[in-house]
Design an enzyme around this catalytic site. Structure first.
Site, PDB file in Angstrom:
ATOM      1  N   GLY A  12     -10.643   5.533  -1.659  1.00  0.00           N
ATOM      2  CA  GLY A  12     -10.165   4.168  -1.780  1.00  0.00           C
ATOM      3  C   GLY A  12     -11.113   3.104  -1.278  1.00  0.00           C
ATOM      4  CG  PHE A  13      -9.338  -0.607   0.014  1.00  0.00           C
ATOM      5  CD1 PHE A  13      -9.314  -0.704  -1.369  1.00  0.00           C
ATOM      6  CD2 PHE A  13      -8.250  -1.111   0.715  1.00  0.00           C
ATOM      7  CE1 PHE A  13      -8.244  -1.297  -2.043  1.00  0.00           C
ATOM      8  CE2 PHE A  13      -7.177  -1.700   0.066  1.00  0.00           C
ATOM      9  CZ  PHE A  13      -7.171  -1.790  -1.309  1.00  0.00           C
ATOM     10  NE  ARG A  33      -5.934  11.563   7.999  1.00  0.00           N
ATOM     11  CZ  ARG A  33      -4.995  12.028   7.192  1.00  0.00           C
ATOM     12  NH1 ARG A  33      -4.346  13.138   7.499  1.00  0.00           N
ATOM     13  NH2 ARG A  33      -4.692  11.405   6.074  1.00  0.00           N
ATOM     14  CB  VAL A  60      -8.072   6.389  13.358  1.00  0.00           C
ATOM     15  CG1 VAL A  60      -9.417   6.284  12.662  1.00  0.00           C
ATOM     16  CG2 VAL A  60      -6.913   6.268  12.378  1.00  0.00           C
ATOM     17  CG  ASN A  86     -10.373   1.356   4.620  1.00  0.00           C
ATOM     18  OD1 ASN A  86      -9.784   0.659   3.802  1.00  0.00           O
ATOM     19  ND2 ASN A  86     -10.467   2.684   4.478  1.00  0.00           N
ATOM     20  CE1 TYR A 152       0.857  -0.423   4.583  1.00  0.00           C
ATOM     21  CE2 TYR A 152       1.840  -2.081   3.161  1.00  0.00           C
ATOM     22  CZ  TYR A 152       0.731  -1.413   3.623  1.00  0.00           C
ATOM     23  OH  TYR A 152      -0.510  -1.728   3.134  1.00  0.00           O
ATOM     24  CG  PHE A 189      -1.525   1.996  -1.037  1.00  0.00           C
ATOM     25  CD1 PHE A 189      -1.683   1.758   0.315  1.00  0.00           C
ATOM     26  CD2 PHE A 189      -0.413   1.483  -1.673  1.00  0.00           C
ATOM     27  CE1 PHE A 189      -0.737   1.031   1.032  1.00  0.00           C
ATOM     28  CE2 PHE A 189       0.538   0.752  -0.976  1.00  0.00           C
ATOM     29  CZ  PHE A 189       0.373   0.525   0.383  1.00  0.00           C
TER      30      PHE A 189
END
Length: 251
Positions: A12-13, A33, A60, A86, A152, A189
């Site tokens: 992704g980003f 990960r 993280v 991110n 979220y 996502f």
């Protein structure tokens, strides 16, 4: 050009940001990960752009892993010019009384606490150099709460507030802090949010042209190219057919 650290760089980003900065001459620290994806991205960046790459395999969400792995990188890699926080996710879509505690913990631990753990390691390095740029990836969900997005949206609102706090704390040290809030973007996502239901994820993007990961990476890179005295504090980007977190014109 300098050194960029991108968390959640395996898709992704994050992956698009790592590739974009490498293509511009940056050395890149990538975290994630999924070890195999990290190693594949390292190979790609090295072969295509000749850049130096430091892959860091950790989650993280794990405070101790962040401290042990990121906190002990070689001295020459600590001169980080750009930190792109991110790593993040949306898990589930339900009303609060039906929400999954596992989903809540995953989002809070990743989107909020993970960002803090990484930043707490890197910020002193930037402070000591009185230089650097922190870019936190938020969401339009930070600006508008929508049905069944409760937790979220709360985590991304927290990212917005933390970004403002960072900017105040780092003001005397001339470290830039930017929040970038993307709207609907077609990456992994929605597949993650819908627990691997690819058909449901695909259906969400029908009827309009969503952002791509590259669109977001281009904006992330752009905010780092401005003159030293200029800082974009808060930036929201959406597809043309999206007005905010809950208005999308599909036709």
């Amino acid at each position: 050009m300098g050194i960029v650290l991108v968390t959640g760089a395996t898709a992704g980003f994050g992956e698009a940001c790592a590739i974009t900065f490498a293509s511009k001459g940056y050395d890149v620290i990538i975290t994630g990960r999924r070890k195999e994806r990290l190693e594949a991205l390292q190979t790609q960046l090295t072969q295509e752009y000749g850049t130096n790459v430091l892959p860091l395999h950790f989650d993280v969400r794990d405070e101790q892993q962040v401290a042990d792995v990121l906190g002990n990188i070689p001295e020459e890699w600590r001169a980080i010019d750009v930190l792109v926080n991110n790593a993040g996710l949306a898990a589930g879509l339900s009303s609060i009384e039906e929400g999954s505690l596992d989903d809540w913990n995953a989002m809070i631990d990743t989107n909020v606490k993970g960002l803090l753990y990484v930043s707490r390691i890197v910020m002193p390095w930037m402070r000591s150099r009185t230089s650097g740029h922190i870019i936190n990836i938020g969401s339009t969900a930070a600006k508008n709460v929508y049905a069944k997005g409760n937790v979220y949206c709360a985590t991304k609102s927290a990212v917005d507030a933390i970004t403002q706090g960072m900017r105040i704390d780092l003001l005397p040290y001339r470290v830039k802090v930017t929040a970038i809030h993307p709207g609907a973007a077609e990456t992994e996502f929605s597949i993650v949010r819908f627990k691997g239901d690819e058909a449901r994820a695909k259906a969400f993007y029908e009827g309009f042209i969503p952002l791509s990961a590259q669109d977001v990476a281009d904006v992330v890179y752009y905010v780092t190219t401005l003159p030293a005295h200029v800082c974009i504090n808060d930036l929201v980007l959406t597809p043309l057919q999206q007005a905010n977190a809950y208005y999308i014109d599909k036709n």
